[in-house]
Design an enzyme around this catalytic site. Structure first.
Site, PDB file in Angstrom:
ATOM      1  CG  HIS A  25     -10.920   9.817 -35.532  1.00  0.00           C
ATOM      2  ND1 HIS A  25     -10.897  11.062 -35.372  1.00  0.00           N
ATOM      3  CD2 HIS A  25     -10.005   9.828 -36.627  1.00  0.00           C
ATOM      4  CE1 HIS A  25     -10.357  11.762 -36.098  1.00  0.00           C
ATOM      5  NE2 HIS A  25      -9.504  10.830 -36.723  1.00  0.00           N
ATOM      6  CB  CYS A  37      -9.416  13.969 -42.558  1.00  0.00           C
ATOM      7  SG  CYS A  37     -10.593  14.531 -41.552  1.00  0.00           S
TER       8      CYS A  37
END
Length: 453
Positions: free
Chosen positions: A10, A42
């Site tokens: 990320h 996630c």
């Protein structure tokens, strides 16, 4: 300007994309151990549970997209050593085993985190798995197909989401945690109790207040989880104990917290001016306490990665800190939290009070009007809001983003009572439930009884 980036999930992806756009003449090289980038971990539970059918949707970038931006993208390359004084790197190509040296003007560390793996007897048995990256998710799906009883160790967000996914896939599931309740870092007991009740109603075994001490197996495969209170028969174990910064390369080279999280200033700089860090490998400013803490979240990572790029040449945009805001859906429960729980605030030594309301989120004359429970935690003396939690069958989780802004801007519970929110019967009441919490917490006004002569 020669920019080297180590790691590309990320924070790394965000830093690279923005650096390439802001500095078109920069020579950017990214080194990534894996064969993929930007995997949304996630989404693992959604993938495992079959909600997400195409895993390609869990990637929001690719090596090809970075190369289109002119980035030299070296996948399956591992950094062997770093010298932040000489600005040199030693690199190993994991495909060919070739090693070579590289240099940089600016270094961006986005090495992320790695799951905590306890050193326990039997930990190396087959069918004891981690849940972090794309390879892990595929292994979990494959192994779960043949498992009847799955044990999840760790009752944080990833653990409880996997428990739900496995149960919905028809598996017998046990959830173990050393704490006496689930999600204890994110929710106070009155909220976590509701989710635990849903788990029990679905037949999920909760082994809470138990610590895993070892694993036992047959023919090299795990068959039992041994805890300090008994043993659990199982076919598959998923470790979701937590994460630690993946920063061993930089020990002694940049300042770190005790747990290895790299310390950065508000411009994402380490103590070495040309070395920057972002994401799960470093610490963040936690606004509710004003302390530097370790809070690995994708939202923190993408913000910090973007800020690295904006501050790479000169200080332009400081980091505002975080509230650790997060959300979760488990069965019919829509849950979100921000800042400190009441329990965590007291553990920090803060003098706090809390207000909890349960109300219908919109007028009862509407066709449906689900109830919502909201808790707001605030400092006793300053009345500053420092945390909040919400749960409802209706999706009211965006209200926690509003309370995150309140914490960010150091607003008080009294101000919350009178913030201007719109009213429309489809969505809320004349007093929004956030207002209602503030109103309920208002101090009484002491009035003097008039004296009649």
């Amino acid at each position: 300007m020669k920019v080297a980036v180590i790691g590309c999930t990320h924070a790394g992806t965000s830093a690279i994309v923005n650096t390439a756009k802001l500095y078109p003449d920069a020579q950017i090289t990214v080194y990534e151990r894996n064969d993929n980038i930007s995997f949304l971990s996630c989404g693992i539970a959604l993938y495992v549970g079959g909600v997400v059918k195409d895993p390609d949707g869990l990637f929001y970038s690719s090596p090809e997209k970075l190369e289109e931006l002119g980035v030299d993208t070296k996948m399956r390359h591992e950094i062997v050593s770093v010298d932040t004084d000489r600005k040199t790197l030693k690199v190993r190509n994991l495909v060919t085993s070739e090693t070579f040296d590289d240099t940089y003007d600016k270094l961006i560390i986005t090495t992320g985190s790695w799951p905590i793996v306890p050193k326990l007897e039997g930990i190396d048995l087959d069918n004891i798995l981690l849940s972090k990256n794309y390879r892990h998710s595929n292994t979990i799906i494959e192994k779960a197909r043949h498992a009847k009883h799955i044990t999840v160790v760790g009752a944080g967000y990833i653990g409880v989401e996997l428990v739900e996914a496995f149960q919905q896939n028809g598996k017998q599931v046990t959830l173990i945690d050393s704490a006496d309740r689930i999600l204890n870092k994110y929710l106070d007991r009155e909220f976590s109790d509701q989710i635990e009740n849903s788990f029990r109603e679905k037949g999920i075994e909760l082994a809470l207040g138990q610590t895993v001490t070892s694993f036992q197996g047959e023919e090299g495969k795990v068959t039992k989880v041994i805890t300090d209170k008994g043993e659990i028969q199982t076919d598959l174990v998923i470790l979701c104990i937590g994460f630690r910064p993946n920063t061993g390369l930089f020990k002694g080279q940049v300042d770190m917290l005790d747990n290895g999280a790299i310390v950065v200033n508000s411009y994402m700089q380490t103590n070495k001016p040309d070395v920057y860090a972002a994401g799960d490998c470093c610490s963040v400013l936690y606004n509710p306490t004003g302390k530097m803490m370790y809070i690995p979240l994708a939202t923190n990572a993408v913000r910090m990665g973007t800020l690295v790029a904006r501050n790479l040449v000169k200080h332009t945009t400081p980091y505002m800190g975080t509230q650790g805001t997060s959300g979760l859906k488990i069965y019919e429960h829509n849950i979100a939290s921000t800042g400190l729980t009441e329990g965590a605030a007291k553990d920090e030594g803060l003098q706090v009070e809390a207000v909890t309301i349960t109300d219908h989120y919109r007028p009862e004359f509407m066709p449906t009007s689900e109830s919502v429970t909201l808790k707001v935690v605030y400092e006793t003396e300053t009345r500053r809001v420092i945390g909040a939690q919400v749960i409802s069958k209706a999706d009211l989780t965006q209200s926690i983003n509003t309370l995150s802004v309140c914490i960010q801007n150091r607003m008080t519970i009294d101000q919350l009572a009178f913030i201007d929110f719109f009213f429309q019967p489809h969505y809320n009441k004349p007093w929004n439930f956030l207002n209602t919490a503030g109103l309920q917490a208002l101090p009484e006004i002491q009035t003097e009884t008039p004296v009649h002569v």
